[in-house]
Design a protein around this motif. Structure first.
Motif, short mmCIF file in Angstrom:
data_model
loop_
_atom_site.label_atom_id
_atom_site.label_comp_id
_atom_site.label_asym_id
_atom_site.label_seq_id
_atom_site.Cartn_x
_atom_site.Cartn_y
_atom_site.Cartn_z
N ILE A 108 -35.36 53.79 -4.64
CA ILE A 108 -35.32 54.94 -3.73
C ILE A 108 -34.99 54.50 -2.32
O ILE A 108 -34.14 55.09 -1.64
CB ILE A 108 -36.67 55.68 -3.77
CG1 ILE A 108 -36.86 56.37 -5.13
CG2 ILE A 108 -36.74 56.72 -2.64
CD1 ILE A 108 -38.25 56.96 -5.32
N ILE A 109 -35.66 53.44 -1.86
CA ILE A 109 -35.42 52.94 -0.51
C ILE A 109 -34.01 52.37 -0.39
O ILE A 109 -33.33 52.54 0.63
CB ILE A 109 -36.47 51.87 -0.14
CG1 ILE A 109 -37.86 52.51 -0.11
CG2 ILE A 109 -36.16 51.24 1.22
CD1 ILE A 109 -38.99 51.51 0.02
N ARG A 110 -33.54 51.70 -1.44
CA ARG A 110 -32.18 51.14 -1.42
C ARG A 110 -31.14 52.25 -1.26
O ARG A 110 -30.18 52.11 -0.52
CB ARG A 110 -31.91 50.36 -2.70
CG ARG A 110 -30.58 49.60 -2.70
CD ARG A 110 -30.44 48.76 -3.95
NE ARG A 110 -30.20 49.60 -5.11
CZ ARG A 110 -28.99 49.98 -5.52
NH1 ARG A 110 -27.91 49.59 -4.85
NH2 ARG A 110 -28.85 50.74 -6.59
N SER A 111 -31.35 53.37 -1.96
CA SER A 111 -30.42 54.48 -1.82
C SER A 111 -30.45 55.04 -0.40
O SER A 111 -29.42 55.46 0.14
CB SER A 111 -30.75 55.58 -2.83
OG SER A 111 -32.00 56.17 -2.54
N GLY A 112 -31.65 55.04 0.21
CA GLY A 112 -31.75 55.49 1.59
C GLY A 112 -31.05 54.56 2.55
O GLY A 112 -30.38 55.00 3.50
N ILE A 113 -31.17 53.25 2.29
CA ILE A 113 -30.49 52.27 3.15
C ILE A 113 -28.99 52.39 3.04
O ILE A 113 -28.26 52.32 4.04
CB ILE A 113 -30.96 50.85 2.78
CG1 ILE A 113 -32.42 50.65 3.23
CG2 ILE A 113 -30.07 49.79 3.41
CD1 ILE A 113 -33.02 49.32 2.82
N LEU A 114 -28.50 52.58 1.83
CA LEU A 114 -27.05 52.70 1.63
C LEU A 114 -26.48 53.96 2.26
O LEU A 114 -25.27 54.06 2.48
CB LEU A 114 -26.73 52.67 0.13
CG LEU A 114 -27.04 51.36 -0.59
CD1 LEU A 114 -26.71 51.46 -2.07
CD2 LEU A 114 -26.27 50.19 0.04
N SER A 115 -27.37 54.93 2.55
CA SER A 115 -26.90 56.16 3.20
C SER A 115 -26.75 56.00 4.71
O SER A 115 -26.19 56.88 5.37
CB SER A 115 -27.87 57.31 2.90
OG SER A 115 -29.12 57.11 3.56
N ILE A 116 -27.24 54.89 5.26
CA ILE A 116 -27.12 54.65 6.71
C ILE A 116 -25.67 54.30 7.03
O ILE A 116 -25.08 53.43 6.37
CB ILE A 116 -28.06 53.51 7.15
CG1 ILE A 116 -29.50 53.80 6.76
CG2 ILE A 116 -27.95 53.30 8.67
CD1 ILE A 116 -30.06 55.06 7.32
N PRO A 117 -25.06 54.95 8.02
CA PRO A 117 -23.67 54.63 8.37
C PRO A 117 -23.50 53.15 8.70
O PRO A 117 -24.31 52.56 9.42
CB PRO A 117 -23.41 55.51 9.60
CG PRO A 117 -24.38 56.64 9.48
CD PRO A 117 -25.60 56.05 8.84
N ARG A 118 -22.45 52.57 8.15
CA ARG A 118 -22.18 51.15 8.36
C ARG A 118 -22.00 50.83 9.84
O ARG A 118 -22.33 49.74 10.30
CB ARG A 118 -20.91 50.77 7.59
CG ARG A 118 -20.49 49.31 7.72
CD ARG A 118 -21.50 48.38 7.11
NE ARG A 118 -21.11 46.98 7.29
CZ ARG A 118 -21.89 45.96 6.95
NH1 ARG A 118 -23.08 46.18 6.40
NH2 ARG A 118 -21.49 44.71 7.15
N GLY A 119 -21.50 51.79 10.60
CA GLY A 119 -21.27 51.55 12.02
C GLY A 119 -22.54 51.20 12.78
O GLY A 119 -22.50 50.40 13.73
N GLN A 120 -23.66 51.79 12.38
CA GLN A 120 -24.92 51.49 13.07
C GLN A 120 -25.34 50.04 12.82
O GLN A 120 -25.84 49.36 13.71
CB GLN A 120 -26.01 52.44 12.61
CG GLN A 120 -25.76 53.89 12.97
CD GLN A 120 -26.96 54.76 12.70
OE1 GLN A 120 -28.09 54.30 12.67
NE2 GLN A 120 -26.72 56.05 12.50
N MET A 125 -25.33 44.25 14.79
CA MET A 125 -24.81 42.89 14.69
C MET A 125 -24.10 42.49 15.98
O MET A 125 -24.22 41.35 16.44
CB MET A 125 -23.84 42.78 13.51
CG MET A 125 -24.51 42.98 12.15
SD MET A 125 -23.32 43.06 10.79
CE MET A 125 -22.61 41.40 10.86
N SER A 126 -23.39 43.42 16.58
CA SER A 126 -22.64 43.12 17.80
C SER A 126 -23.57 42.86 18.98
O SER A 126 -23.18 42.17 19.94
CB SER A 126 -21.70 44.28 18.14
OG SER A 126 -22.43 45.45 18.48
N THR A 127 -24.78 43.40 18.92
CA THR A 127 -25.74 43.16 20.01
C THR A 127 -26.56 41.90 19.78
O THR A 127 -27.45 41.60 20.59
CB THR A 127 -26.69 44.36 20.16
OG1 THR A 127 -27.38 44.58 18.93
CG2 THR A 127 -25.92 45.61 20.54
#
Length: 222
Positions: A108-120, A125-127
């Motif tokens: 369930i948590i994995r599906s929630g994580i995969l729903s987070i936009p990759r840009g965020q 990572m850039s910071t």
């Protein structure tokens, strides 16, 4: 059939039913906390890039989801003593509930994580944020918010699964209801008393999910 229900006997056993209700509540709460801890850990390991860390987490989720809870419970109850590990029945029950539900929580948590936009994630990572910092500060807070409803759904399943602990002599709601059937030969009264207890827990969790959804839907409007 329910017209001849002996409510007097049910009221007579109300203290035992109440104690069983509290025991089920405690077992479910402890199992939920353990399941969430295992779910977050298994999910974090399953989605990270190192294969030697990912493989055990994937294996845990697959094995648990592929086997019934009753088999897992009996394995812990009968298997651990053969290894020289003797634990109280209630602790075995909590471990079984945590292990079983933890695998489903991980998915369930994995599906929630995969729903987070990759840009965020890329922004983190850039910071210069490390993997653990990105998970703690960016990914997990949003993923947990997005998965509250399915998590509560799995918690309802966990509460109902706790009834299996009666098979290893843990005194909880189902075991308390069985007392009426055994002592008074009134299985219907015992089943009805047990069902009412589970209905209370079910509607309490359902109401909590509805209240949370209504509260958190407001900021997104407009």
């Amino acid at each position: 059939m329910l017209g001849g229900l002996n409510t007097r006997v049910m009221l007579e056993y109300l203290p035992e039913i109440w104690q069983g209700f509290l025991s089920t509540l405690w077992l479910s709460a402890a199992g939920f906390l353990g399941a969430m801890a295992l779910g977050v850990l298994a999910c974090a390991l399953a989605i990270q890039p190192l294969r030697w860390l990912r493989a055990p987490a994937v294996a845990y989720v697959d094995v648990i989801r592929a086997t019934p809870l009753l088999a897992q419970l009996y394995f812990l109850y009968f298997g651990l003593p053969r290894l020289g590990i003797v634990l109280p029945e209630m602790l075995i029950g909590i471990i079984a509930l945590s292990l079983n539900s933890g695998a489903y929580m991980a998915e369930i948590i994995r599906s929630g994580i995969l729903s987070i936009p990759r840009g965020q994630v890329e922004a983190g990572m850039s910071t210069g944020l490390s993997y653990l910092q990105r998970m703690r500060l960016i990914v997990l807070p949003q993923a947990l918010r997005a998965t509250v409803s399915p998590v509560i759904g799995q918690t309802i399943v966990l509460v109902k699964d706790s009834s299996l602990l009666s098979l290893i002599s843990v005194v909880e709601l189902t075991r308390a209801g069985q007392r009426i059937a055994i002592d008074r030969f009134m299985p219907v009264e015992g089943l009805v008393a047990t069902a009412l207890g589970y209905l209370v827990l079910y509607y309490a969790l359902k109401s909590a999910a509805g209240a949370w959804s209504a509260r958190n839907a407001l900021p997104g409007r407009g």
